[in-house]
Design an enzyme around this catalytic site. Structure first.
Site, PDB file in Angstrom:
ATOM      1  N   GLY A  23     -43.497   7.448  77.471  1.00 57.30           N
ATOM      2  CA  GLY A  23     -42.813   7.355  78.752  1.00 57.30           C
ATOM      3  C   GLY A  23     -43.300   6.169  79.560  1.00 57.30           C
ATOM      4  CB  SER A  24     -42.850   5.400  83.121  1.00 51.14           C
ATOM      5  OG  SER A  24     -43.449   6.495  83.807  1.00 51.14           O
ATOM      6  CG  ASN A  59     -36.181   5.668  75.676  1.00 55.38           C
ATOM      7  OD1 ASN A  59     -36.980   6.600  75.702  1.00 55.38           O
ATOM      8  ND2 ASN A  59     -36.493   4.492  75.171  1.00 55.38           N
ATOM      9  CB  CYS A 104     -40.301   1.322  75.060  1.00 51.98           C
ATOM     10  SG  CYS A 104     -40.529   1.769  73.330  1.00 51.98           S
ATOM     11  CD  GLU A 133     -47.248   4.688  71.144  1.00 51.55           C
ATOM     12  OE1 GLU A 133     -46.857   3.549  71.488  1.00 51.55           O
ATOM     13  OE2 GLU A 133     -48.133   4.856  70.281  1.00 51.55           O
ATOM     14  CD  GLU A 137     -40.051  -1.130  80.190  1.00 49.47           C
ATOM     15  OE1 GLU A 137     -39.712  -1.077  78.993  1.00 49.47           O
ATOM     16  OE2 GLU A 137     -40.897  -0.349  80.694  1.00 49.47           O
TER      17      GLU A 137
END
Length: 456
Positions: A189-190, A116, A245, A211, A333
């Site tokens: 990431g996820s 992103n 995020c 993160e 999310e």
């Protein structure tokens, strides 16, 4: 020349063991070189991310490159202080002695970047890793292919792979990387993939920084500054088309200001031409995510927006009203320009509803009531956040950035990043000219009496 992943890891381990990266001068030199390389490739980086996202030069510089320059400048300036041996006090039991802590690099680090903010979230973790004295293998996200290729070329053309290397590839490549033994893994990431990374790291007892993300709430209270609160919220939500995020994921708005808040949202969004052509929005990363976002838009609950342009991978800024925690948009999310609004009557109930979800990466509260502010900050657990603002806490390098629980573990930015790639070695340094005999045999009541006085 092509190198296998195993060979790159082994070459980096040998280079690390040579001790070259322990030199502060070497680290500073490499950081300065990285800054110069990014500057040289800046125009190409802007063009590459525009191909992947239609991201404007303005946003690329402010949201990605300027952050890297700032992090590099700070690390270059402060690395000597961060790396200094730290003197600490010595207790009476160990008199006479000196005690100190030696910061030392963990070793060979793997950094797995996110798509992103492909430059920032790939290269920013490299900076503290180099500052700490680690060697680094970067695996950028393959989804924005142009940015991945550019980073691979600029690193390969300017750094020895023994010290800093980029490995491109898909999930299979990441899987192969995670089979290797690293001394540190840093993943952005996820939460789903974060669990996979954590499990792989556990096989080698490798420390990790994760993160991740989550559903970050924002509270709009009955006594906030409505105009400014909405202005800051809209900017934070629509930056990068919501693919951030720490973007406010949903709003908890007090029932007494629901109507004024919804109207203010509409007015604020309409002030700006939010479009790809104007450079105020970027494309959704791929078709899969466009379809995912389209399914989250309940036509019956649209207050504003709701249009989806699949051809150009564009989702219009969308506000959903009358949303409940059972709605599909509240089950994951959002990671897009869709803002669900949930009404609350009692703050205690609202806090409990947020508590029932996994702990988020961020939380924001807009209020001028200190009691409300303190309650939200005290009772909710989250990675970090802001009062009367959104997202801007990440711009202060003195504030460690990281999650908690499902939203991540560990932190970086500023000195916190240096610490995440560093082991702090504790040393007791004792002379030989004096020794008390209490710890030695034989054990006697008198010795025990003195030990109790010293340790009690």
């Amino acid at each position: 020349m092509e190198y296998s992943i195993e060979n790159i890891v082994n070459d980096q381990r040998n280079f690390f063991r040579s001790g070259a990266t322990r030199s502060i001068d070497f680290r500073v030199q490499q950081l300065k070189k990285l800054r110069s390389v990014i500057k040289t490739y800046e125009e190409e980086m802007v063009e590459g991310i525009a191909l992947d996202f239609k991201k404007s030069e303005f946003d690329t510089y402010t949201n990605e490159l300027s952050i890297l320059y700032h992090d590099l400048d700070e690390a270059i300036k402060k690395i000597k202080r961060w790396s200094k041996v730290q003197r600490v006090g010595t207790n009476l039991l160990n008199f006479p002695a000196r005690s100190y802590i030696i910061p030392e690099p963990l070793g060979v680090a793997l950094v797995i970047g996110a798509w992103n903010y492909p430059y920032q979230l790939s290269l920013a973790p490299i900076i503290p890793a180099i500052a700490a004295g680690c060697t680094v293998i970067l695996k950028p996200s393959e989804i924005p292919s142009n940015t991945s290729r550019i980073m691979a070329n600029m690193i390969a053309n300017n750094f020895d792979h023994n010290f800093l290397a980029v490995v491109e590839g898909d999930v299979d490549t990441t899987t192969e990387l995670l089979e290797q033994r690293f001394d540190k893994i840093f993943f952005t990431g996820s939460t789903t993939v974060g669990r996979v990374v954590y499990q792989a790291a556990a096989k080698h007892l490798t420390p990790v920084t994760l993160e991740l993300g989550g559903k970050s709430p924002a509270f709009i209270t009955e006594n906030c500054s409505m105009k400014m609160s909405v202005k800051r919220l809209v900017w934070a939500k629509l930056l990068n088309s919501g693919q951030t995020c720490v973007a406010p994921d949903y709003i908890m708005v007090h029932h007494s200001v629901e109507k004024s808040f919804l109207e203010a949202l509409k007015v604020e969004i309409e002030k700006t031409d939010y479009s790809l052509e104007a450079g105020t929005m970027v494309q959704i990363i791929n078709d899969k995510n466009v379809e995912r976002l389209a399914k989250l838009i309940d036509p019956a609950k649209i207050h504003y927006g709701g249009q989806v342009d699949r051809t150009n991978r564009f989702v219009e800024p969308t506000v959903l009203k009358g949303v409940s925690f059972d709605d599909p948009v509240m089950q994951e999310e959002v990671f897009g320009p869709i803002l669900p609004v949930i009404v609350y009557h009692d703050l205690s109930d609202a806090i409990q509803q947020v508590k029932d979800l996994p702990r988020p990466l961020s939380c924001y509260v807009f209020t001028h009531d200190d009691q409300i502010k303190e309650r939200v900050l005290r009772e909710l657990s989250f990675g970090g956040g802001a009062v009367n603002d959104a997202m801007m806490h990440i711009s202060n390098p003195k504030l460690p950035f990281g999650g908690v629980g499902n939203s991540g573990m560990g932190a970086y930015h500023g000195e916190a990043g240096f610490k995440s790639f560093t082991h702090y070695k504790s040393i007791l340094d004792k002379p030989t000219w004096l020794e008390f005999g209490m710890k030695y045999y034989p054990q006697t009541p008198t010795k025990l009496k003195w030990i109790k006085r010293l340790l009690g």
